[in-house]
Design a protein around this motif. Structure first.
Motif, PDB file in Angstrom:
ATOM      1  N   GLU A  25      43.946  47.740  43.465  1.00 11.29           N
ATOM      2  CA  GLU A  25      44.943  47.226  42.664  1.00 11.29           C
ATOM      3  C   GLU A  25      44.523  46.927  41.295  1.00 11.29           C
ATOM      4  O   GLU A  25      44.948  46.832  40.454  1.00 11.29           O
ATOM      5  CB  GLU A  25      45.486  46.117  43.562  1.00 11.29           C
ATOM      6  N   VAL A  26      43.298  46.066  41.262  1.00  8.10           N
ATOM      7  CA  VAL A  26      42.831  45.796  40.023  1.00  8.10           C
ATOM      8  C   VAL A  26      42.415  46.922  39.118  1.00  8.10           C
ATOM      9  O   VAL A  26      42.737  46.957  38.005  1.00  8.10           O
ATOM     10  CB  VAL A  26      41.408  44.927  40.219  1.00  8.10           C
TER      11      VAL A  26
ATOM     12  N   ASP B 250      42.202  46.047  47.585  1.00  6.97           N
ATOM     13  CA  ASP B 250      42.347  44.958  46.496  1.00  6.97           C
ATOM     14  C   ASP B 250      41.611  45.485  45.216  1.00  6.97           C
ATOM     15  O   ASP B 250      42.092  44.987  44.307  1.00  6.97           O
ATOM     16  CB  ASP B 250      41.855  43.701  47.117  1.00  6.97           C
ATOM     17  N   HIS B 251      40.601  46.190  45.716  1.00  6.33           N
ATOM     18  CA  HIS B 251      39.824  46.788  44.451  1.00  6.33           C
ATOM     19  C   HIS B 251      40.588  47.705  43.594  1.00  6.33           C
ATOM     20  O   HIS B 251      40.756  47.611  42.369  1.00  6.33           O
ATOM     21  CB  HIS B 251      38.535  47.426  44.777  1.00  6.33           C
TER      22      HIS B 251
ATOM     23  N   PHE C 117      46.623  38.305  38.591  1.00 10.28           N
ATOM     24  CA  PHE C 117      46.086  38.115  39.981  1.00 10.28           C
ATOM     25  C   PHE C 117      46.133  36.373  40.347  1.00 10.28           C
ATOM     26  O   PHE C 117      45.232  36.295  40.986  1.00 10.28           O
ATOM     27  CB  PHE C 117      44.659  38.769  40.114  1.00 10.28           C
TER      28      PHE C 117
ATOM     29  N   LEU D   6      35.829  40.196  44.216  1.00  5.28           N
ATOM     30  CA  LEU D   6      35.796  41.622  44.284  1.00  5.28           C
ATOM     31  C   LEU D   6      34.775  42.321  43.520  1.00  5.28           C
ATOM     32  O   LEU D   6      34.234  43.373  43.832  1.00  5.28           O
ATOM     33  CB  LEU D   6      37.318  42.034  43.770  1.00  5.28           C
TER      34      LEU D   6
ATOM     35  N   LYS E 220      37.969  48.713  48.411  1.00  5.72           N
ATOM     36  CA  LYS E 220      39.166  48.439  49.280  1.00  5.72           C
ATOM     37  C   LYS E 220      40.653  48.371  48.670  1.00  5.72           C
ATOM     38  O   LYS E 220      40.475  48.532  47.484  1.00  5.72           O
ATOM     39  CB  LYS E 220      38.937  47.033  50.173  1.00  5.72           C
TER      40      LYS E 220
ATOM     41  N   LYS F  59      46.535  35.223  43.461  1.00  5.96           N
ATOM     42  CA  LYS F  59      45.722  35.475  44.589  1.00  5.96           C
ATOM     43  C   LYS F  59      44.207  34.746  44.423  1.00  5.96           C
ATOM     44  O   LYS F  59      43.204  35.006  45.207  1.00  5.96           O
ATOM     45  CB  LYS F  59      45.435  36.998  44.577  1.00  5.96           C
TER      46      LYS F  59
ATOM     47  N   TYR G 217      39.009  35.173  42.374  1.00  6.13           N
ATOM     48  CA  TYR G 217      39.422  36.333  43.167  1.00  6.13           C
ATOM     49  C   TYR G 217      38.654  37.401  42.674  1.00  6.13           C
ATOM     50  O   TYR G 217      38.341  38.381  43.363  1.00  6.13           O
ATOM     51  CB  TYR G 217      40.924  36.411  43.317  1.00  6.13           C
TER      52      TYR G 217
END
Length: 107
Positions: free
Chosen positions: A50-51, A47-48, A79, A91, A45, A82, A87
């Motif tokens: 972004e990492v 968020d994934h 992060f 993920l 997704k 978050k 967090y």
């Protein structure tokens, strides 16, 4: 220790080392990342991604880290607002450095 004969005999497996990391960083693509994530039962997704982008940027800036804790510390700082490490583990349950780096196509 993985059975090295599987990798010697099965030429299709030679695109990854026995630990599951891509051998050629240039082979990575978002499609490859999705495939690797599916193998780990992770649905990527935003968020994934972004990492993953952060991991790839860290690798480009610093090269391969001497210690995974250095990468985890940098991710924790990035992060932190978050939820930091908690967090990141939500993920990537297998670890942001281990799973995240593998999906990001990094050693």
């Amino acid at each position: 220790m993985p059975d090295i004969m599987k990798f010697i005999v099965n030429e299709g497996a030679l695109d990854k080392d026995p630990a599951g990391n891509l051998l050629d960083l240039g082979d990575w693509s978002e499609d490859i990342a999705r495939k690797l994530a599916r193998e780990m039962k992770i649905e990527l997704k935003p968020d994934h991604w972004e990492v993953i982008s952060c991991l790839r940027a860290l690798y480009r800036q610093r090269g391969q880290a001497a210690h995974a804790r250095d990468v985890l510390q940098a991710l924790g700082e990035r992060f932190g607002k978050k939820g930091g490490r908690k967090y990141l583990y939500q993920l990537f349950p297998g670890g942001a450095v281990t799973q995240g780096s593998r999906i990001a196509g990094l050693p």
